[in-house]
Design a protein around this motif. Structure first.
Motif, PDB file in Angstrom:
ATOM      1  N   ARG A 114     -18.715 -23.389  25.111  1.00 26.89           N
ATOM      2  CA  ARG A 114     -19.066 -24.576  24.332  1.00 26.89           C
ATOM      3  C   ARG A 114     -18.537 -24.390  22.918  1.00 26.89           C
ATOM      4  NH1 ARG A 114     -25.398 -25.753  26.074  1.00 26.89           N
ATOM      5  NH2 ARG A 114     -25.075 -25.335  28.293  1.00 26.89           N
ATOM      6  N   GLU A 116     -19.209 -24.715  19.733  1.00 26.78           N
ATOM      7  CA  GLU A 116     -20.284 -24.915  18.769  1.00 26.78           C
ATOM      8  C   GLU A 116     -19.995 -24.071  17.542  1.00 26.78           C
ATOM      9  OE1 GLU A 116     -24.229 -25.427  20.359  1.00 26.78           O
ATOM     10  OE2 GLU A 116     -23.660 -24.141  22.035  1.00 26.78           O
ATOM     11  N   GLY A 121     -27.037 -15.773  18.249  1.00 23.79           N
ATOM     12  CA  GLY A 121     -27.608 -16.424  19.430  1.00 23.79           C
ATOM     13  C   GLY A 121     -26.873 -17.679  19.865  1.00 23.79           C
ATOM     14  N   ARG A 122     -25.769 -17.984  19.210  1.00 18.57           N
ATOM     15  CA  ARG A 122     -24.999 -19.178  19.590  1.00 18.57           C
ATOM     16  C   ARG A 122     -23.525 -18.831  19.523  1.00 18.57           C
ATOM     17  NH1 ARG A 122     -26.638 -24.056  20.343  1.00 18.57           N
ATOM     18  NH2 ARG A 122     -28.618 -23.865  19.263  1.00 18.57           N
ATOM     19  N   TYR A 123     -22.882 -18.832  20.659  1.00 18.51           N
ATOM     20  CA  TYR A 123     -21.492 -18.394  20.741  1.00 18.51           C
ATOM     21  C   TYR A 123     -20.657 -19.449  21.463  1.00 18.51           C
ATOM     22  CZ  TYR A 123     -24.254 -14.357  19.721  1.00 18.51           C
ATOM     23  OH  TYR A 123     -25.167 -13.529  19.135  1.00 18.51           O
ATOM     24  N   PHE A 126     -20.531 -17.781  26.042  1.00 15.89           N
ATOM     25  CA  PHE A 126     -21.811 -17.100  26.220  1.00 15.89           C
ATOM     26  C   PHE A 126     -22.045 -17.000  27.722  1.00 15.89           C
ATOM     27  CE2 PHE A 126     -24.489 -20.741  27.397  1.00 15.89           C
ATOM     28  CZ  PHE A 126     -23.668 -21.787  27.041  1.00 15.89           C
ATOM     29  N   GLN A 128     -24.749 -17.084  31.128  1.00 14.98           N
ATOM     30  CA  GLN A 128     -26.014 -17.552  31.686  1.00 14.98           C
ATOM     31  C   GLN A 128     -26.255 -16.941  33.056  1.00 14.98           C
ATOM     32  OE1 GLN A 128     -25.675 -21.846  31.865  1.00 14.98           O
ATOM     33  NE2 GLN A 128     -26.610 -22.101  29.853  1.00 14.98           N
ATOM     34  N   LYS A 210     -33.211 -32.491  15.424  1.00 15.17           N
ATOM     35  CA  LYS A 210     -33.755 -31.386  14.628  1.00 15.17           C
ATOM     36  C   LYS A 210     -33.765 -31.745  13.136  1.00 15.17           C
ATOM     37  CE  LYS A 210     -32.918 -27.819  18.029  1.00 15.17           C
ATOM     38  NZ  LYS A 210     -31.967 -28.204  19.072  1.00 15.17           N
ATOM     39  N   ARG A 258     -35.007 -32.067  26.786  1.00  9.06           N
ATOM     40  CA  ARG A 258     -33.841 -31.363  27.284  1.00  9.06           C
ATOM     41  C   ARG A 258     -32.549 -32.068  26.862  1.00  9.06           C
ATOM     42  NH1 ARG A 258     -33.186 -27.887  27.124  1.00  9.06           N
ATOM     43  NH2 ARG A 258     -31.756 -27.365  28.753  1.00  9.06           N
ATOM     44  N   THR A 280     -34.649 -20.643  22.171  1.00  8.83           N
ATOM     45  CA  THR A 280     -34.845 -20.972  23.587  1.00  8.83           C
ATOM     46  C   THR A 280     -34.059 -19.986  24.446  1.00  8.83           C
ATOM     47  OG1 THR A 280     -35.051 -23.292  23.005  1.00  8.83           O
ATOM     48  CG2 THR A 280     -34.668 -22.799  25.322  1.00  8.83           C
ATOM     49  N   VAL A 281     -34.766 -19.226  25.256  1.00  7.80           N
ATOM     50  CA  VAL A 281     -34.067 -18.235  26.084  1.00  7.80           C
ATOM     51  C   VAL A 281     -33.817 -18.742  27.500  1.00  7.80           C
ATOM     52  CG1 VAL A 281     -34.817 -16.219  24.777  1.00  7.80           C
ATOM     53  CG2 VAL A 281     -36.238 -17.053  26.664  1.00  7.80           C
ATOM     54  N   CYS A 282     -34.539 -19.779  27.906  1.00  4.49           N
ATOM     55  CA  CYS A 282     -34.381 -20.275  29.276  1.00  4.49           C
ATOM     56  C   CYS A 282     -34.842 -21.717  29.314  1.00  4.49           C
ATOM     57  CB  CYS A 282     -35.226 -19.417  30.222  1.00  4.49           C
ATOM     58  SG  CYS A 282     -35.256 -19.995  31.928  1.00  4.49           S
ATOM     59  N   ALA A 283     -34.121 -22.540  30.032  1.00  4.21           N
ATOM     60  CA  ALA A 283     -34.469 -23.954  30.076  1.00  4.21           C
ATOM     61  C   ALA A 283     -34.171 -24.506  31.461  1.00  4.21           C
ATOM     62  CB  ALA A 283     -33.655 -24.713  29.034  1.00  4.21           C
ATOM     63  N   ALA A 305     -31.618 -22.362  33.643  1.00  3.64           N
ATOM     64  CA  ALA A 305     -30.558 -21.452  33.205  1.00  3.64           C
ATOM     65  C   ALA A 305     -31.073 -20.654  32.025  1.00  3.64           C
ATOM     66  CB  ALA A 305     -29.310 -22.232  32.802  1.00  3.64           C
ATOM     67  N   GLY A 307     -30.065 -17.878  28.859  1.00  2.00           N
ATOM     68  CA  GLY A 307     -28.960 -17.365  28.058  1.00  2.00           C
ATOM     69  C   GLY A 307     -29.068 -15.845  27.968  1.00  2.00           C
ATOM     70  N   ARG A 310     -29.229 -14.187  24.374  1.00  2.00           N
ATOM     71  CA  ARG A 310     -30.520 -14.353  23.711  1.00  2.00           C
ATOM     72  C   ARG A 310     -31.585 -13.486  24.372  1.00  2.00           C
ATOM     73  NH1 ARG A 310     -30.753 -20.881  22.496  1.00  2.00           N
ATOM     74  NH2 ARG A 310     -28.637 -21.013  21.657  1.00  2.00           N
TER      75      ARG A 310
HETATM   76  P1  ATP Z   1     -29.596 -25.286  22.351  1.00  2.00           P
HETATM   77  O1  ATP Z   1     -30.634 -26.311  22.061  1.00  2.00           O
HETATM   78  O2  ATP Z   1     -29.943 -23.919  21.804  1.00  2.00           O
HETATM   79  O3  ATP Z   1     -28.215 -25.726  21.977  1.00  2.00           O
HETATM   80  P2  ATP Z   1     -29.114 -26.125  25.040  1.00  2.00           P
HETATM   81  O4  ATP Z   1     -30.184 -27.095  25.325  1.00  2.00           O
HETATM   82  O5  ATP Z   1     -27.771 -26.627  24.673  1.00  2.00           O
HETATM   83  O6  ATP Z   1     -29.610 -25.070  23.932  1.00  2.00           O
HETATM   84  P3  ATP Z   1     -28.879 -25.336  27.810  1.00  2.00           P
HETATM   85  O7  ATP Z   1     -27.706 -26.185  28.060  1.00  2.00           O
HETATM   86  O8  ATP Z   1     -30.191 -25.745  28.332  1.00  2.00           O
HETATM   87  O9  ATP Z   1     -28.998 -25.072  26.226  1.00  2.00           O
HETATM   88  O10 ATP Z   1     -28.564 -23.841  28.261  1.00  2.00           O
HETATM   89  C1  ATP Z   1     -29.565 -22.954  28.754  1.00  2.00           C
HETATM   90  C2  ATP Z   1     -29.665 -21.712  27.889  1.00  2.00           C
HETATM   91  O11 ATP Z   1     -28.386 -21.158  27.629  1.00  2.00           O
HETATM   92  C3  ATP Z   1     -30.225 -21.951  26.501  1.00  2.00           C
HETATM   93  O12 ATP Z   1     -31.630 -22.005  26.524  1.00  2.00           O
HETATM   94  C4  ATP Z   1     -29.733 -20.743  25.754  1.00  2.00           C
HETATM   95  O13 ATP Z   1     -30.547 -19.627  26.034  1.00  2.00           O
HETATM   96  C5  ATP Z   1     -28.373 -20.545  26.344  1.00  2.00           C
HETATM   97  N1  ATP Z   1     -27.336 -21.139  25.499  1.00  2.00           N
HETATM   98  C6  ATP Z   1     -26.954 -22.429  25.418  1.00  2.00           C
HETATM   99  N2  ATP Z   1     -25.933 -22.582  24.570  1.00  2.00           N
HETATM  100  C7  ATP Z   1     -25.649 -21.346  24.087  1.00  2.00           C
HETATM  101  C8  ATP Z   1     -24.679 -20.826  23.171  1.00  2.00           C
HETATM  102  N3  ATP Z   1     -23.771 -21.604  22.594  1.00  2.00           N
HETATM  103  N4  ATP Z   1     -24.677 -19.488  22.920  1.00  2.00           N
HETATM  104  C9  ATP Z   1     -25.581 -18.670  23.505  1.00  2.00           C
HETATM  105  N5  ATP Z   1     -26.499 -19.102  24.381  1.00  2.00           N
HETATM  106  C10 ATP Z   1     -26.552 -20.420  24.675  1.00  2.00           C
END
Ligand code: ATP
Ligand code: MG
Length: 421
Positions: A114, A116, A121-123, A126, A128, A210, A258, A280-283, A305, A307, A310
């Motif tokens: 992605r 971003e 914690g955001r790469y 990354f 999953q 946010k 979500r 958020t570690v899992c969603a 899923a 991360g 994280r």
């Molecule tokens: P966020 O709100 O942090 O952007 P998201 O809703 O985009 O998360 P999901 O698509 O639900 O995330 O992905 C499931 C999990 O994957 C997240 O809870 C997180 O732990 C991890 N994750 C998502 N995007 C990233 C990222 N860019 N780098 C690292 N981990 C990520």
């Protein structure tokens, strides 16, 4: 110009020390999934761009601005590096008709991409681990998905907290959507640019904002909970009953919607305050409409899923020590006869399941012992011409306080297997 001898921004190397930790984590995860009866699915990292547009939705952060999309110059097709794993899993299930004989419990792991802004914690690349329970409609499945997460957290020695919500079904969401649009239209002046843009395309996502300036108007927004129909409410109750029965604490968060469009009914996130903003570690949740939306025979589905980066950060911040395996032995040898015997010794040790590094490249005994120390091995297995002649080895503990000892090769295996230093 960016430096080509530097990894791409937001994409990290996993060096051997870290890879040891990842492997220990992956071993725990694989065993956990096996015990719940999930089976692995491996899909390509590249998919047609249209798959993600249809699955995730055009008006989402991922599709609007995060996808690595490019034209395959060889045939003009638009391709995308997968930003998540559900779309590909469901695509494969439809393509291969995997649900023909009933529900399937699947999992996947691997890199996701992605575009971003990189931060802790955001790469941009990354990883999953994801789970999909396809073809199961009941609240028991939703609850089991959550319970199995809790099980993994216990095993990893971490304690994220559970946030839970229900999005109801299509009709309720349509009614809620109409009310939301009316609410936001009545307060147009305070909407930020994102909200303005999403007002008609995806007003539910405005709730997810946010931006602190949007807080008040979001707090006052109509609640989806007030629109839910009996069936969806009963489903949600049944999920909660099972969570109570399993002793799992949670907080209902009506604002949890979500980021992806495909969810309905149960949605959940496991969050922590130990990782700063990326908590958020899992969603996951239920997404009963997705299979049909991608052209498959309608079937219910739910999943989550997590991360890995994280999760590992959270484990590192106070969870279980993920054991990394050091080699058992480093075999040093001096002299031609000794080298020939050293090859045999290494082969025998490896045959017995031990990790044995055979010294290569010659050098003095002292230099070899230095390499042995640096290798992290528990023992140096020392072989001189004497040992070779006697078919024995000298074992020198490299850590702890044990004594050096000379033993038969067969005994050395026992020694290395039992020794705890
Ligand atoms: P966020 O709100 O942090 O952007 P998201 O809703 O985009 O998360 P999901 O698509 O639900 O995330 O992905 C499931 C999990 O994957 C997240 O809870 C997180 O732990 C991890 N994750 C998502 N995007 C990233 C990222 N860019 N780098 C690292 N981990 C990520
Ligand atoms: Mg995101």
């Amino acid at each position: 110009m960016s430096n080509p001898i530097q990894s791409v921004r937001g994409m990290n190397d996993c060096l051997p020390d870290a890879a040891d930790t990842w492997q220990a984590f992956e071993a725990i995860v694989r065993d956990w999934l096996r015990r719940y009866g999930y089976r692995e699915i491996r899909t390509p990292i590249l998919e047609h761009t249209g798959l993600f547009k249809r699955a995730i939705g055009e008006v989402t952060d991922i599709v609007e601005k995060e996808m690595y999309t490019f034209v395959d110059e060889l045939n003009g097709e638009s391709l995308t590096l997968r930003p998540e794993g559900t779309a590909s899993s469901v695509r494969a299930v439809i393509q291969h008709n995997l649900l023909y004989d009933g529900g399937k419990r699947l999992w996947y792991t691997g890199p996701m991409f992605r575009h971003e802004r990189p931060q802790k914690g955001r790469y941009r690349q990354f990883h999953q681990v994801g789970v999909e329970a396809l073809g199961f409609a009941g609240p028991d499945t939703d609850a089991e998905l959550i319970v199995m997460c809790a099980d993994l957290w216990r095993e990893l020695g971490i304690a994220p907290t559970l946030q839970l919500n229900t999005l109801g079904d299509h009709a309720a969401r349509q009614r809620h959507r109409a009310r939301l649009i009316a609410h936001y239209e009545a307060h147009r002046d305070v909407l930020d640019a994102d909200a303005q843009r999403r007002l008609h395309s995806n007003p539910l996502r405005i709730l997810d904002s946010k931006n602190p300036a949007m807080q008040a108007i979001n707090d006052a927004a109509p609640k989806l909970m007030d629109e839910l129909e009996d069936e969806a409410l009963a489903h949600f109750d049944a999920v909660q009953q099972r969570l109570h029965a399993s002793g799992i604490a949670y907080e209902i968060n009506p604002r949890l919607v979500r980021g992806l469009d495909y969810y309905n009914r149960t949605v959940f996130e496991w969050v922590t305050d130990q990782l700063g903003a990326q908590g958020t570690v899992c969603a996951g949740g239920r997404y009963d409409g997705l299979i049909a939306q991608l052209g498959g025979k309608p079937a219910p589905a739910a999943g989550f899923a997590m991360g890995i980066e994280r999760l590992l950060a959270l484990v590192d911040a106070g969870g279980r020590a993920l054991e990394t395996a050091a080699p058992d032995a480093y075999v040093v040898h001096a002299g031609a006869a000794a080298e020939a015997y050293a090859w045999q010794v290494a082969a025998v040790l490896r045959g017995a399941g031990l990790a044995a590094i055979l010294h290569c490249g010659g050098g003095s005994f002292k230099a070899q012992m230095k390499k042995a120390d640096a290798s992290r091995a528990r023992y140096a297995v020392i072989i001189g011409d004497d040992e070779a002649a006697a078919q024995q080895v000298t074992l020198k503990p490299l850590r702890g306080t044990g004594e050096q000892t000379r033993v038969e090769l067969a005994l050395a295996i026992d020694y290395l297997n039992n020794a705890t230093t």
